[in-house]
Scaffold this active site. Structure first.
Site, PDB file in Angstrom:
ATOM      1  N   SER A 123      38.060  65.576 -71.353  1.00 32.37           N
ATOM      2  CA  SER A 123      38.519  66.457 -72.411  1.00 32.37           C
ATOM      3  C   SER A 123      37.361  67.326 -72.849  1.00 32.37           C
ATOM      4  O   SER A 123      36.194  66.929 -72.753  1.00 32.37           O
ATOM      5  CB  SER A 123      39.014  65.614 -73.595  1.00 32.37           C
ATOM      6  OG  SER A 123      39.151  66.407 -74.750  1.00 32.37           O
ATOM      7  N   CYS A 174      47.785  75.501 -76.116  1.00 31.97           N
ATOM      8  CA  CYS A 174      46.980  74.319 -75.797  1.00 31.97           C
ATOM      9  C   CYS A 174      46.795  74.110 -74.295  1.00 31.97           C
ATOM     10  O   CYS A 174      47.709  74.320 -73.506  1.00 31.97           O
ATOM     11  CB  CYS A 174      47.593  73.080 -76.433  1.00 31.97           C
ATOM     12  SG  CYS A 174      47.435  73.080 -78.235  1.00 31.97           S
ATOM     13  N   ASP A 175      45.591  73.739 -73.944  1.00 27.91           N
ATOM     14  CA  ASP A 175      45.191  73.163 -72.678  1.00 27.91           C
ATOM     15  C   ASP A 175      45.777  73.835 -71.450  1.00 27.91           C
ATOM     16  O   ASP A 175      45.406  74.946 -71.130  1.00 27.91           O
ATOM     17  CB  ASP A 175      45.467  71.651 -72.706  1.00 27.91           C
ATOM     18  CG  ASP A 175      44.508  70.951 -73.673  1.00 27.91           C
ATOM     19  OD1 ASP A 175      44.679  71.134 -74.886  1.00 27.91           O
ATOM     20  OD2 ASP A 175      43.572  70.289 -73.226  1.00 27.91           O
ATOM     21  N   LYS A 176      46.730  73.220 -70.746  1.00 26.36           N
ATOM     22  CA  LYS A 176      47.192  73.727 -69.450  1.00 26.36           C
ATOM     23  C   LYS A 176      48.121  74.921 -69.599  1.00 26.36           C
ATOM     24  O   LYS A 176      48.400  75.636 -68.643  1.00 26.36           O
ATOM     25  CB  LYS A 176      47.902  72.617 -68.650  1.00 26.36           C
ATOM     26  CG  LYS A 176      47.171  71.292 -68.645  1.00 26.36           C
ATOM     27  CD  LYS A 176      45.711  71.450 -68.274  1.00 26.36           C
ATOM     28  CE  LYS A 176      44.888  70.242 -68.667  1.00 26.36           C
ATOM     29  NZ  LYS A 176      44.807  69.956 -70.094  1.00 26.36           N
ATOM     30  N   GLU A 194      42.198  62.911 -68.058  1.00 27.35           N
ATOM     31  CA  GLU A 194      41.013  63.106 -68.891  1.00 27.35           C
ATOM     32  C   GLU A 194      40.483  61.745 -69.347  1.00 27.35           C
ATOM     33  O   GLU A 194      41.260  60.826 -69.614  1.00 27.35           O
ATOM     34  CB  GLU A 194      41.342  63.941 -70.131  1.00 27.35           C
ATOM     35  CG  GLU A 194      41.581  65.400 -69.830  1.00 27.35           C
ATOM     36  CD  GLU A 194      41.773  66.235 -71.081  1.00 27.35           C
ATOM     37  OE1 GLU A 194      41.643  67.462 -70.960  1.00 27.35           O
ATOM     38  OE2 GLU A 194      42.059  65.670 -72.144  1.00 27.35           O
ATOM     39  N   ASP A 211      47.495  67.047 -75.004  1.00 29.19           N
ATOM     40  CA  ASP A 211      46.594  66.125 -74.310  1.00 29.19           C
ATOM     41  C   ASP A 211      46.167  64.969 -75.201  1.00 29.19           C
ATOM     42  O   ASP A 211      45.927  63.860 -74.716  1.00 29.19           O
ATOM     43  CB  ASP A 211      45.357  66.877 -73.810  1.00 29.19           C
ATOM     44  CG  ASP A 211      45.609  67.565 -72.476  1.00 29.19           C
ATOM     45  OD1 ASP A 211      46.792  67.766 -72.139  1.00 29.19           O
ATOM     46  OD2 ASP A 211      44.642  67.902 -71.782  1.00 29.19           O
ATOM     47  N   CYS A 231      43.120  71.942 -81.418  1.00 29.27           N
ATOM     48  CA  CYS A 231      42.096  71.141 -82.083  1.00 29.27           C
ATOM     49  C   CYS A 231      40.793  71.925 -82.228  1.00 29.27           C
ATOM     50  O   CYS A 231      40.395  72.680 -81.347  1.00 29.27           O
ATOM     51  CB  CYS A 231      41.883  69.842 -81.325  1.00 29.27           C
ATOM     52  SG  CYS A 231      43.343  68.781 -81.353  1.00 29.27           S
TER      53      CYS A 231
END
Length: 556
Positions: A468, A119-121, A442, A78, A191
């Site tokens: 985010s 990460c994320d999705k 985001e 992202d 992150c």
């Protein structure tokens, strides 16, 4: 064994010939086939170490009597996708990941699965797939990045984005910006703040789908390799006991995740992903009941960007289990829920002490008596909008100001950086929702620019897009219905007074019902921004943010 469908009998002789082509021995074919879903790639910093995690999982599976077989899943960074057309392709990958993993697992009849996301999705996409496929499954992530260090202070990706705003405002110079650039993200891993990736990896522990430490052990620690080996071994125990994802991811487990979300102060994106996961198990997740849970759940953590602590600090303080044990002192969790350990949640967290009350506040001394997220409703967001309450400064908890209206993120960023946004304003960014974006981008760039320009305690931002986990401030996203379907956010005009009251969960526009009705009569739907490819198909099927941006077949 489920895999006997492709391994046993005369009719499966052609199938076995293809296993022979893979170099698989008869001994391997006689064992359960365990699919290892590898999200390894060389573009996402949180995924560059997953080859090592996958190899460790393979060893664990083999040691415990299974045959490990690796297949891939995609993942988008992202941060790299931020601020350009690439961000339209972030949220939409959640469904691609779920669909492609379902296809691979069903086509090849795996007996069990180990999901290796980070990460994320990637994490919610694989959780959705696990619920659909419903074979014994264990998750082990790649782990969080260590915090950076700039001039004696810990930093994370949000620090980097805010440094850009500070440079534009003249608060720091070019050499300072370069130092942030070189030192902010020092290792592989997701992150280092409580952003979306770490939020979802932590909630995977709460849901019962990951082992202790899955969300918090840093990516560069050898302990992460040991965790991966144990995940491989544990999936075989789940196989032998026939404990499956839908035995674990129940309605009570979803409510546990929402409760711990409030205590941790997770990313607002969890309010997209938890409804989507709930949808896969047949649960109707109304985001407004998050306020009921928030009202009784204390906020115990202020991890970056809400505060000065990072994932490594949470890990040293006892991790997610210690947070759950604090919450359990008030009886806030369903402790009878089954987990991939083969034990209940209550059994897992027993004796998990809080080792640092500065990182995890004791339950009787929280940052606030209410949770980190809030759902706001009112005539501007009839179906709700979401704010990370724990990352809002006290003076912005109640705010009233004129709307500064933009129909895309780029126009808003230009206005912010050129000094056209002033203290008191309410920035409205619309037509960036799941359907209107398409893809619900985001808004880390504008929120970081607002903070970097020194306006974080005086300017609010409202959008039908999303934020985010690195965003902070009075940032209200997921406003539903979105502008593209004629939600009230589409009717806001420049200068309209917008009223935000986070303690009372209100988001309102000071315009009469009659005037709003008149505006609605004149409103015309916008032409789609994208008319070809996957994004066009996604836009045709996606729902608004309040439903988790799930996909539905048109006409249903």
């Amino acid at each position: 064994m489920r895999s006997d469908n492709v391994k046993k009998g005369v009719q499966q002789a052609p199938h076995r010939s293809l296993f022979n082509a893979l170099g698989m021995t008869q001994e391997e074919m006689d064992r359960p086939l365990v699919g290892i879903v590898s999200s390894y790639n060389e573009i996402v910093p949180g995924h560059m170490n997953l080859d090592k995690i996958v190899n460790a999982v393979k060893q664990g599976v083999a040691m415990a009597g299974g045959t490990p077989v690796v297949f891939p899943a995609i993942a988008v960074c992202d941060g790299i996708a931020m601020g350009h057309i690439g961000m339209k392709y972030s949220l939409v990958t959640r469904d691609l990941i779920a669909d492609s993993t379902e296809a691979m697992a069903m086509a090849h009849q795996f007996d069990a699965l180990v999901m290796v996301p980070n990460c994320d999705k990637n994490v919610p996409g694989l959780l959705m797939a696990a619920a659909r496929i419903n074979v014994p499954t264990v998750f082990v992530s790649g782990g969080p990045m260590l915090a950076g260090h700039v001039r004696g202070k810990k930093t994370s990706l949000s620090s980097m984005f805010e440094a850009v705003g500070a440079y534009t405002a003249g608060s720091i110079g070019g050499e300072d910006l370069d130092e942030f650039e070189c030192k902010t993200c020092p290792t592989c891993g997701s992150c280092s703040g409580m952003y979306t990736a770490n939020s979802m990896n932590c909630l995977t522990e709460v849901l019962g789908m990951g082992l202790q430490g899955n969300g918090t052990i840093p990516a560069v620690y050898s302990e992460r390799i040991r965790l991966a080996k144990h995940a491989g071994m544990q999936v075989m125990e789940m196989y032998r006991r026939n404990i499956r994802p839908r035995d674990i991811m129940t309605e009570e487990a979803i409510l546990n995740a929402l409760t711990v979300d409030m205590a941790l102060g997770c990313s607002t994106n969890s309010m997209l992903h938890l409804p989507a996961i709930a949808h896969e198990i047949g649960m109707d997740f109304d985001i407004t009941f998050a306020n009921e849970i928030s009202a009784k759940t204390p906020n115990l953590c202020h991890l970056a960007p809400a505060g000065p602590t990072y994932m490594e600090d949470l890990n040293e303080a006892g991790g997610v289990y210690a947070v759950m044990n604090e919450l359990n002192k008030k009886g806030l969790l369903h402790t009878e829920c089954m987990t991939v350990t083969g034990k209940t949640l209550g059994e897992n967290i027993k004796g998990c002490v809080n080792k640092n009350p500065e990182v995890i506040r004791p339950v009787d001394h929280p940052y606030s008596e209410t949770g980190g997220l809030a759902v706001l409703t009112g005539n501007l967001a009839p179906d709700g909008g979401v704010v990370k309450r724990s990352a809002v400064v006290p003076e912005m908890m109640v705010h009233e100001g004129p709307a500064r209206v933009f129909d895309c993120e780029e126009d808003a960023c230009e206005a912010i950086l050129s000094g056209k946004i002033v203290a008191g304003d309410v920035v409205v960014i619309r037509y960036e929702g799941p359907k209107g974006g398409p893809g619900m981008r985001e808004m880390l760039n504008p929120t970081s620019e607002i903070a970097g320009m020194g306006l974080g305690s005086s300017v609010a931002l409202i959008t039908d897009g999303r934020f985010s986990g690195a965003s902070r401030g009075a940032s209200i996203g997921h406003v539903s219905p979105e502008a593209a379907v004629g939600g009230p956010i589409a009717l806001v005009e420049e200068g309209d007074i917008i009223r935000i009251n986070i303690p009372e969960n209100k988001l309102e526009i000071a315009v009469s019902d009659e005037e709003m009705a008149a505006r609605r009569e004149k409103w015309q739907p916008r032409q789609p921004k994208v008319t070809t490819g996957y994004l066009a198909r996604y836009a045709a099927m996606v729902t608004s943010g309040n439903r988790g941006a799930i996909l539905e077949t048109p006409g249903k």
